[in-house]
Write an enzyme that holds these catalytic residues in place. Structure first.
Site, PDB file in Angstrom:
ATOM      1  N   ASP A 179      34.557 -10.936  30.958  1.00 20.42           N
ATOM      2  CA  ASP A 179      33.165 -10.724  30.586  1.00 20.42           C
ATOM      3  C   ASP A 179      32.918 -10.993  29.107  1.00 20.42           C
ATOM      4  OD1 ASP A 179      30.579  -9.201  29.997  1.00 20.42           O
ATOM      5  OD2 ASP A 179      30.790  -8.841  32.150  1.00 20.42           O
TER       6      ASP A 179
ATOM      7  N   TYR B  82      13.818 -11.994  30.561  1.00 23.14           N
ATOM      8  CA  TYR B  82      14.742 -13.128  30.454  1.00 23.14           C
ATOM      9  C   TYR B  82      14.321 -14.060  29.322  1.00 23.14           C
ATOM     10  CZ  TYR B  82      17.073 -17.536  31.515  1.00 23.14           C
ATOM     11  OH  TYR B  82      17.805 -18.694  31.427  1.00 23.14           O
TER      12      TYR B  82
END
Length: 328
Positions: free
Chosen positions: A66, A154
């Site tokens: 990650d 976003y």
């Protein structure tokens, strides 16, 4: 050359990793395989890259981890000459449901990457941004000076990402370039995107579903054109510190796109309509004069050619790509 691609098993990141491996570079792909869509698509990308490396092209290594792991990112960036930062929590609608997650991945993860790069010998960081930063148009086509008023978390996260990259270039001297992608499509794209959804439904005798009245327009950009720009940034430093649109200038209404797919596959079907999501942009249209001037970019694939190529690829890979076939 050592190349790190974050989000390197995803759609655009996977294509960049594949292209860089094919060009003979030593590629490390970082991806956490979050199941935002079927991870089997990412697995096919990884397998293709590994096959290229086995055939004697460049080398390829997958790191299944990650971007939020700062220590890991430091280690990976320290070994990279070039970084292509494609990792992000994607999806306008998903961001509306969970804005905190978008912030953690897209913004905090980007800061991890930029911090690692400014403390290493990284030659350039290329950051994936989005046309979502513009929001509601005051004029079209969007040039890079257009106001940025995103209408989704976003879009906000992508605006922050590119602005952090700009600041790291100006304040710390880290060579960065941010590319505002306009609705990229092509092989291995997310299956919930408009083009892939239209194709899937038509192949199975189901009418394409348009959300809203279909008058919304998009500047669809074939993934090979995106790859051209990213590859060009290996050899040119003309764009360091810049933020640039990368689109096709090939603006098309969603309803027209649905008809184009329907007419190629199942002309007897009628179109259907559903409720439009308020977070979806009404129109996108790229002014690409800046990237043309700095890098010589000219999009090579118009939407009708690209749709035809995608349909051919879809038919050849339907068994593992199409959710209606794969999950049956």
């Amino acid at each position: 050359m050592d190349v790190l691609v974050t989000g390197g098993a995803g759609f655009i990141g996977g294509h960049i990793a594949e292209r860089m491996t094919r060009l003979g570079h030593d590629v490390t792909a970082l991806d956490n395989f979050e199941p935002f869509y079927n991870v089997g698509i990412k697995e096919h990308t990884v397998e293709q890259c590994r096959e290229l490396a086995a055939e004697g092209n460049g080398s390829y290594e997958l790191v299944n981890d990650d971007l939020r792991d700062a220590e890991l990112v430091n280690e990976l960036v320290a070994d990279a000459d070039y970084v292509y930062h494609q990792a992000a929590q994607a999806g306008v609608r998903a961001s509306v449901k969970n804005p905190r997650k978008v912030n953690e991945i897209n913004i905090d993860g980007t800061i991890n990457l930029l911090e690692a790069a400014r403390n290493s010998d990284t030659e350039r960081v290329v950051v994936a941004s989005s046309s979502s930063v513009y929001g509601k148009p005051q004029y079209l086509p969007y040039d890079e000076d257009h106001p940025t008023t995103p209408v989704s978390p976003y879009g906000v996260s992508k605006l922050a990402t590119e602005q952090y990259a700009r600041v790291y270039s100006e304040v710390y001297g880290l060579p960065t370039v941010s590319l505002r992608y306009f609705t990229v499509y092509g092989p291995r794209m997310r299956p919930n995107m408009a083009i892939s959804n239209f194709v899937s439904r038509c192949l199975h005798g189901e009418p394409p579903v348009i959300y809203g009245d279909g008058s919304q327009t998009r500047d669809f950009t074939f993934v090979d054109d995106i790859l051209w720009v990213n590859e060009k940034l290996l050899e040119s430093d003309a764009a360091d510190g810049e933020i640039m649109n990368v689109g096709s200038t090939d603006n098309i209404a969603i309803k027209t796109l649905a008809k184009e797919v329907r007419d190629q596959l199942a002309p007897e079907l009628e179109l259907e309509y559903g409720e439009r999501n308020d977070a979806d942009a009404e129109h996108t249209h790229a002014d690409i004069s800046k990237v043309n001037e700095l890098l010589g970019y000219e999009p090579a694939t118009d939407i009708r050619e690209g749709v035809g190529e995608f349909i051919d690829w879809y038919r050849a890979n339907e068994e593992w790509y199409d959710p209606l076939v794969r999950d049956s």
